[in-house]
Design an enzyme around this catalytic site. Structure first.
Site, mmCIF file in Angstrom:
data_model
loop_
_atom_site.group_PDB
_atom_site.id
_atom_site.type_symbol
_atom_site.label_atom_id
_atom_site.label_comp_id
_atom_site.label_asym_id
_atom_site.label_seq_id
_atom_site.Cartn_x
_atom_site.Cartn_y
_atom_site.Cartn_z
ATOM 1 N N ASP A 486 2.144 13.982 14.031
ATOM 2 C CA ASP A 486 1.525 12.441 13.549
ATOM 3 C C ASP A 486 1.161 12.671 12.017
ATOM 4 O O ASP A 486 1.359 11.499 11.657
ATOM 5 C CB ASP A 486 0.040 12.918 14.206
ATOM 6 N N ARG A 490 -1.796 17.428 7.547
ATOM 7 C CA ARG A 490 -3.120 17.847 8.158
ATOM 8 C C ARG A 490 -3.127 18.651 9.379
ATOM 9 O O ARG A 490 -3.636 19.656 9.704
ATOM 10 C CB ARG A 490 -4.143 16.737 8.191
ATOM 11 N N GLU A 491 -2.246 17.971 10.294
ATOM 12 C CA GLU A 491 -2.059 18.512 11.706
ATOM 13 C C GLU A 491 -0.882 19.102 12.051
ATOM 14 O O GLU A 491 -0.781 19.891 12.761
ATOM 15 C CB GLU A 491 -2.658 17.297 12.837
ATOM 16 N N ASP A 498 1.159 9.103 19.871
ATOM 17 C CA ASP A 498 1.599 8.712 18.496
ATOM 18 C C ASP A 498 3.111 8.368 18.750
ATOM 19 O O ASP A 498 3.517 7.300 18.268
ATOM 20 C CB ASP A 498 1.737 9.632 17.399
ATOM 21 N N TRP A 559 -1.890 8.723 26.011
ATOM 22 C CA TRP A 559 -1.332 9.820 25.410
ATOM 23 C C TRP A 559 -0.611 10.824 26.509
ATOM 24 O O TRP A 559 0.537 10.911 26.403
ATOM 25 C CB TRP A 559 -2.503 10.713 24.826
ATOM 26 N N GLU A 788 -2.313 6.346 7.875
ATOM 27 C CA GLU A 788 -3.084 6.792 9.112
ATOM 28 C C GLU A 788 -4.119 5.696 9.409
ATOM 29 O O GLU A 788 -4.244 4.970 10.492
ATOM 30 C CB GLU A 788 -3.924 7.978 8.953
#
Length: 926
Positions: A486, A490-491, A498, A559, A788
């Protein structure tokens, strides 16, 4: 024989000369080059031979036009064996090619019994596991603030391992098979092996661990040799994902390695990972993918992987017991250093820190050359953006997101620092502790991503849209590092939603077929027993507890549906039927989970419902549990608000869509009865949706732009109500100042729905909109990747604490290729294509090209006054249909063509280049 046609670009499993694969029936592909028009293959002949020249497969002449994904059908392929293959083809003009230049295909270790090596672990302290926290803890401010020094005191250093061995005979062939717990780099006799980063890639290690195969024939000396391995935490032990947990897969570094050397006299030597290896810590204090690394150059061990190095004080390793059942050969692209970028400028801040601006948000690292005194300690901090005052700004919040490296200089006249085991998402680097002004020629940004071919591009007469296309491509490259992430800061997690929305765009820009095929294997392997698909993959050991604590369930509509949508996209764009076969069981398990949930649960608000008809239709509505819904709707400041407002309508739309896709997939795989069942289910869901959620005026019960778009795209609306729903959508957009208000799941369909329903002008106004939220708002505010959030930089200039590199909203790239430039797949894999450009969009030119599995397909149009010239190039062994609507006086290579009664031209063309000329009197509305 004829030189006018030949085969080119030979591949096995989408790779050129693959080494160390473990697919027992690999597939062959090639492209055809010809100076003729209208070329189609009529037959092929493939021969595969082993190392002794014995034919293991002779297909003989096969009458077919198939030139991609042709499955091997010879004698069983053997471990460790290199095979050679050639192909020749015949075409529809009576030409027969020469045999192609021989290509190679080498098998890896196909059986567990082929592994003679044992897992070994260097002497080390077990990694300290971070305390378990939830997503809410991160954003609530409840976490205890700790300094970087406090948080890194428990980190352990990467390790170096080495082993001496002697070879006294001439080497004929040598292969090294290798994997690790952690990430590794290899050296042999002081030489680094290949440009591979972060091997063995990020997979669901407990069930899927890849090994790599290296040709080291030219690396081995006669006499003494030394093999060296560097090991760091990587994803296996290090801090990963949003919550920054560690030890998700293990708490100790380890190596599994097997070096097999064939000698000219016919004998064989095998060197394995065993107790003869020794280890040392080297110059690192720690190296964590998210936090960064601390490197002390004073502790460097020169020539540590050479035979003459004195390792007397190194420590013996220990044997460890782990299953080999999760091993498989590397499939798809490895991560490499793909590009380098020079800095744009360097400036000082008030405290003396030097801020380096590379002018482009990337994923990677910085290389710096310097001459500084010994013991100088330099700090490198990384960020994607400056604040509204032009100051360095750490835009990422959360635990262990520091992206900070420390370097202690050894004091050489000239020393170079480039981190080895970390990567960062950044455009800016803040350097403190460097005693002199840094020169631009001494620094370079190294861009890292998985080594995939760039296959497509889009350009047009508006430079802002060209910048948008570049931003989309940059977000794609830098978020396709081992897995589809993504964000790269951060992740860095493989969020299924996504990539589900972005996959069609991704498949235009790059050849993502092998990359996503590998990732889908992990999605399948990590599917839960009840059929749920994780929201991100790989998951790690905290996924279940985190998800239940944060959301109450393990999956979400849109998802989890990635298990159906992503393989479908790969099938459409690459013509790969095996991808449907491999994922079919997982698809059905997912949809069965959704169906059972829908049939067995009803919302709390309907517990006392007395209407039997309404209660009966609830079994076709997926309207319980938490879902992300149409995530990140711009007008809703809290993303949870957008989730709660849209979740049950979004979930039901995706329930219907997945049922229909699974019906189509079932037909392709010859499962007609199953297909009929899913088609019926789709119809029932659509009927129930309209009855439950759409009133007589075409208004949905949760009236957001995204819900109208999904309802129209997924045919949740009857023909009689469709115009009413379109009017509701158009009115919402108009009332919003012709600005989009769509979230993650609806925006992929926004432009298509508007254009299909006759709202072309509305779509174009959204495309060229420059107010927030819009694509060009980001461009005009200096974006170099996709944000984002549309308001990551607010209209008042305020810079937000969020990612400036998320590809999801860049899914408009798919529409630019298909609609503006007009390149559409017809049959799967572009065996046929549809060229339907829209020259009424307000641009004066647009062009796109894509390297398909058959070769280059392109569409380019230029408009001067009201005259349009369209040039189309079609690859050999394919055909295309050119569709031009409401045009007059159309000429093809100078010859006048006639429209049909609907003023619509459909002209089928074969391979080659063609020019269409026509008048277009379109005048865009103001």
């Amino acid at each position: 024989m004829c030189c006018k046609v030949k085969v080119d670009n030979l591949k096995v499993e989408n790779q050129v000369n693959p080494m160390g694969i473990d697919i027992l029936k690999p597939r062959f592909s090639w492209t055809i080059l010809s100076s003729n028009h209208n070329v189609l293959q009529t037959a092929y002949h493939i021969i595969v031979t082993d190392e002794q020249g014995i034919k293991v497969w002779n297909s003989n002449k096969v009458e077919t036009d198939q030139s991609v994904w042709i499955e091997y059908n010879g004698s069983p392929l053997q471990s460790r064996t290199r095979y050679s293959w050639q192909v020749k083809i015949w075409d529809n003009h009576g030409n027969e090619t020469d045999w192609s230049v021989p290509q190679n295909l080498e098998m890896g270790l196909l059986c567990k019994e082929d592994w003679l090596a044992a897992w070994i672990e260097p002497e080390q302290q077990e990694a300290v596991e971070e305390a378990e926290i939830t997503v809410q803890d991160i954003f609530s401010g409840a976490l205890k603030e700790e300094s970087l020094e406090e948080r890194t005191k428990n980190l352990h250093p990467p390790k170096r391992l080495r082993r001496l061995f002697t070879i006294n005979k001439t080497v004929k062939k040598a292969r090294l098979y290798m994997t690790s717990h952690g990430i590794y780099k290899l050296e042999l006799n002081g030489r680094k092996l290949e440009n591979i980063e972060f091997a063995p890639d990020f997979t669901a290690y407990n069930v899927h661990l890849q090994y790599q195969t290296y040709d080291v024939t030219g690396y081995i000396n006669k006499g003494e040799n030394a093999l060296g391995v560097e090991l760091a935490d990587g994803w296996y032990i290090g801090r990963i994902q949003l919550t920054g947990h560690s030890c998700q897969y293990g708490n100790k570094l380890g190596v599994l390695l097997q070096l097999e050397i064939e000698l000219e006299d016919g004998t064989k030597e095998i060197i394995t990972s065993d107790e003869q290896f020794v280890s040392s810590s080297g110059p690192w204090q720690y190296a964590d993918l998210f936090i960064g690394e601390s490197y002390d150059a004073r502790l460097e061990q020169e020539n540590w992987s050479c035979a003459e190095y004195d390792a007397a004080e190194w420590t013996p390793v220990k044997r460890a017991e782990y299953s080999l059942g999760n091993l498989s050969a590397q499939y798809g692209p490895v991560v490499k250093a793909m590009e380098e970028i020079a800095p744009r400028e360097i400036h000082y801040e008030e405290d003396g820190a030097q801020i380096i601006d590379f002018g482009q948000v990337i994923a990677g690292r910085m290389r710096i050359q310097m001459t500084v005194p010994r013991d100088t300690r330099i700090i490198f901090e990384h960020s994607e953006v400056l604040d509204e005052n032009g100051k360095f700004f750490m835009n990422i919040m959360g635990r262990n997101k520091d992206q900070t490296n420390f370097y202690v200089a050894k004091g050489d006249d000239r020393e170079t620092y480039e981190p080895s085991f970390v990567f960062h998402g950044f455009r800016y680097v803040r350097v403190t502790g460097h005693p002199t002004p840094i020169q631009t020629e001494d620094i370079t940004a190294v861009v890292l991503y998985s080594d995939m071919e760039m296959t497509g591009n889009f350009t047009c007469s508006d430079e802002r849209l060209n910048r948008l296309q570049q931003n989309i491509q940059w977000s794609q490259k830098t978020n396709m590092l081992s897995i589809p992430t993504d964000c790269p800061q951060r992740e860095r997690a493989g969020w299924t939603g996504d990539i589900q929305v972005f996959a069609p765009t991704a498949a235009y820009n790059m050849d993502v077929s092998s990359f996503l095929t590998r990732w889908l294997k992990d999605v399948r392997l990590e599917q839960f027993p009840d059929g749920q698909i994780a929201n991100y993959v790989p998951t790690g050991k905290y996924y279940v507890s985190e998800s239940k604590a944060s959301f109450g369930n393990l999956s979400s509509a849109g998802w989890g549906d990635a298990i159906i949508i992503v393989p479908w996209v790969l099938y459409e764009r690459y013509g790969d039927t095996r991808i449907l076969e491999e994922n079919y069981t997982a698809m059905t398990k997912w949809l069965n989970y959704v169906r059972q949930t829908a049939e067995s649960e009803i919302p709390d608000s309907l517990k006392d419902e007395q209407d039997a008809v309404r209660l009966n239709r609830q079994k076709y509505l997926w309207n319980t549990g938490f879902h992300f819904g149409d995530w990140l709707i711009p007008s809703m400041k809290d993303p949870i608000e957008s989730a709660l407002k849209t979740k049950e309508l979004v979930a039901t739309c995706f329930y219907a869509n997945s049922a229909l896709l699974l019906a189509k997939i079932s037909i392709i795989l010859g499962k007609k009865e199953t297909a009929a069942m899913y088609e019926e289910l789709n119809q029932q869901i659509r009927k129930a949706f309209e009855e439950e959620y759409i009133d007589k005026n075409g208004r949905v019960s949760s009236p957001t732009q995204g819900i109208y778009i999904l309802a129209l795209q997924m045919n949740m609306v009857s023909d009689s109500k469709r115009p009413l729903v379109v009017n509701q959508l158009a009115q919402l957009i108009k009332e919003n100042g012709y600005k989009l208000d769509t979230g993650f799941l609806s925006i992929p369909y926004l432009m298509d729905v508007l254009c299909k329903e006759g709202e072309h002008e509305t779509a174009y106004r959204l495309l060229f909109q420059t107010q927030c939220p819009s694509w060009l708002y980001e461009v005009e505010n200096g974006a170099t990747t996709i944000w984002e959030s549309w308001s990551a930089i607010a209209p008042d200039g305020t810079v937000g604490y969020m990612s400036f590199n998320h590809y999801a909203f860049g899914c408009v790239g798919d529409w630019l290729y298909r609609y503006i430039a007009g390149i559409n797949p017809g049959e799967p894999g572009y065996k046929t294509s549809i060229i339907e450009p829209h020259t009424d969009c307000g641009l004066t030119s647009a062009a796109a090209e894509i390297n398909t599995k058959y070769g280059k397909l392109s569409s380019s149009w230029t408009k001067t006054d009201n005259l349009v010239t369209l040039i189309v190039e079609v690859p050999a062994n394919t055909t295309a249909t050119v569709v031009l609507s409401h045009k007059s006086n159309i000429r093809l290579n100078g010859t006048v063509l006639e429209n049909d009664e609907n003023e619509r031209l459909q002209n089928q063309i074969g391979s080659g280049s063609y020019q269409f000329d026509f008048a277009d009197n379109y005048v865009p509305q103001s």
